[in-house]
Design an enzyme around this catalytic site. Structure first.
Site, PDB file in Angstrom:
ATOM      1  N   LYS A  67      -0.691  -4.083  -3.282  1.00 32.36           N
ATOM      2  CA  LYS A  67      -1.985  -3.545  -2.870  1.00 32.36           C
ATOM      3  C   LYS A  67      -2.070  -2.104  -3.365  1.00 32.36           C
ATOM      4  O   LYS A  67      -1.540  -1.201  -2.750  1.00 32.36           O
ATOM      5  CB  LYS A  67      -2.123  -3.628  -1.356  1.00 32.36           C
ATOM      6  CG  LYS A  67      -3.561  -3.511  -0.850  1.00 32.36           C
ATOM      7  CD  LYS A  67      -3.933  -2.082  -0.617  1.00 32.36           C
ATOM      8  CE  LYS A  67      -5.324  -1.978  -0.028  1.00 32.36           C
ATOM      9  NZ  LYS A  67      -5.736  -0.583   0.165  1.00 32.36           N
ATOM     10  N   SER A  70       0.808  -1.204   0.000  1.00 32.60           N
ATOM     11  CA  SER A  70       0.000   0.000   0.000  1.00 32.60           C
ATOM     12  C   SER A  70       0.851   1.267   0.000  1.00 32.60           C
ATOM     13  O   SER A  70       1.553   1.553  -0.957  1.00 32.60           O
ATOM     14  CB  SER A  70      -0.960  -0.043   1.202  1.00 32.60           C
ATOM     15  OG  SER A  70      -1.958   0.921   1.112  1.00 32.60           O
ATOM     16  N   ASP A 121      10.599   5.397  -9.983  1.00 26.07           N
ATOM     17  CA  ASP A 121      10.292   6.062 -11.253  1.00 26.07           C
ATOM     18  C   ASP A 121      11.151   7.300 -11.467  1.00 26.07           C
ATOM     19  O   ASP A 121      11.540   7.614 -12.602  1.00 26.07           O
ATOM     20  CB  ASP A 121       8.817   6.454 -11.300  1.00 26.07           C
ATOM     21  CG  ASP A 121       7.907   5.265 -11.618  1.00 26.07           C
ATOM     22  OD1 ASP A 121       8.438   4.140 -11.747  1.00 26.07           O
ATOM     23  OD2 ASP A 121       6.686   5.465 -11.742  1.00 26.07           O
TER      24      ASP A 121
END
Length: 436
Positions: free
Chosen positions: A328, A303, A314
């Protein structure tokens, strides 16, 4: 920054606060009404079937059952069959959920979910009975105090694992398809410490986030400042440990990511209701001072921790190391009803800056390092010449060096943690290539 719903991990934690059972789950958000324009007509034939089933149960079930009970059970089934995270909260569950936001609760300190009808460990929380007993992410709980969990709902399993602080409970676990084994735990009052930090050696810092709570962003900022102060100058490298971090508050994950980024998108969410589409970007401040960074993740990283790992990956801000995360990638919003009840409903999916959905896939580390156990060879039992009675002294003088005089250095965190040791080695290697 707007108030956001808590990103809960798969299902609920076992908890107990002030003698009253509670569920450590989502933080209640402001009431939000879904606004979907293309409403389909009611399926009358299906409603007739529902009414017929209701009537048959009332007439033929072995024991009398009230309309209220039947309808509440129907609502629970409707929510539980959407996905593992959506749920209907009755009066007690909704009240307990609201109380659970204090960050202090009693129980086992374990985040759990469901898999193939069994209770599955998502992550044990640091410094709790579950972590001290050696419970690991992925363990299946097949029995609770000798009673099988197969066929139980999540709420039923959670209810069986509740109890007074100080009371004992026995869990039967299966790990990686092996043989079942029993673990006895003593329930305790759990005080979750969100952020921990210390210097490893030679200017390299270690920062661990156990859960993303409301104040985790501020705590990380304080920890970075303390590490810099303790080191006496800018750090040479930092390990950010998100292993076994089951998630938490989305806003905290954004704030933590922002401490390591100067610009760019951190995370965005997409859903169907008006307040479910959100975007968060970094501000120019960089509390980490651009220090070389290694981020540790594993299957217990879920999460909100996946948001941080995905954003840093990224933006190529750090190197991700460890094993694949939990996967999740959905947002739950608590929608209060007008009868002191509520729905905990999955309302959105979140995406990394490059548009990756983490849902059911997780974050893949840049460098895979599996969990391993470090063992050190012991040589205290070996005798030296200086241990022999009547040995000759050194020809150049000086004190003898018998084995019994050997001093033991205190263990460092990386001495017993293979993944952390590899992260530290990578940081040192990065500094060598940078010429520092």
């Amino acid at each position: 920054m707007p108030h956001l719903p808590r990103l809960t991990t798969l299902a609920l934690s076992i908890a107990l606060l002030g003698g009253a059972p509670l569920l450590h789950a989502a933080e209640p958000s402001e009431a939000a009404e879904p606004t979907v324009s293309d409403k389909a007509p009611l399926p009358l034939e299906d409603l007739r079937t529902f009414a017929e089933v209701l009537d048959r149960i009332k007439a033929a079930y072995v024991e009398p059952i009230s309309d209220k009970t039947l309808l509440e059970n129907a609502i629970k089934g409707m929510l539980s069959n959407l996905d593992p995270h959506s749920a209907y909260l009755d009066i007690d569950a909704f009240r307990e959920l609201q109380e659970s936001t204090s960050g202090e609760f009693g129980g086992l300190g374990i985040e759990v979910g469901m898999e193939d009808g069994f209770v599955k460990v998502v992550s044990p929380i640091d410094d709790t009975p579950a972590s001290k007993a050696g419970i690991q992410p992925g363990d299946l709980i097949i029995k609770i105090d000798g009673q099988p969990t197969k066929g139980l709902s999540m709420l039923e399993a959670v209810d069986k694992m509740r109890g007074e602080a100080g009371s004992k409970i026995q869990l039967t676990l299966v790990r990686e398809g092996g043989k079942p084994f029993d673990v006895e735990l003593t329930r305790a009052v759990i005080k979750v410490r969100s952020v921990k930090s210390q210097l490893l050696d030679d200017g390299y810092g270690y920062l661990r986030i156990t859960q993303f709570q409301v104040n985790s962003g501020e705590e990380v900022l304080k920890a970075l400042n303390k590490l810099r102060k303790d080191n006496g100058k800018k750090l040479r490298g930092l390990v950010l440990d998100l292993r076994n971090n089951p998630g938490g508050v989305l806003q905290a994950a954004v704030e933590v990511s922002d401490h390591f980024l100067k610009k760019g998108l951190i995370v965005y969410t997409e859903g169907r209701i008006a307040n479910s589409e959100l975007r968060f970007s970094a501000d120019p401040a960089d509390a980490s001072e651009g220090v070389p960074l290694v981020v540790l993740i594993n299957g217990g990283s879920a999460s909100a921790s996946e948001i941080v790992a995905g954003a840093l990956q990224d933006h190529k801000r750090g190197v991700l190391m460890g094993t694949g995360s939990f996967g999740k990638g959905s947002v739950q919003t608590v929608l209060p009803l007008n009868n002191d009840r509520a729905l905990k409903l999955t309302t959105a999916l979140y995406y990394t800056p490059n548009g990756r959905s983490i849902q059911a896939q997780g974050i893949v580390p840049d460098i895979e390092v599996a969990r391993a156990k470090l063992t050190r060879e012991q040589d205290e039992g070996n005798f030296k010449e200086a241990d022999l009675q009547g040995h000759l002294g050194n020809g150049n003088g000086g004190a003898d060096q018998p084995s019994k005089a050997k001093s033991k250095k205190p263990l460092r965190p990386q001495d017993d943690d293979y993944q952390l040791a590899q992260a530290l080695n990578l940081l040192k290697g990065l500094n060598v290539t940078r010429g520092e």
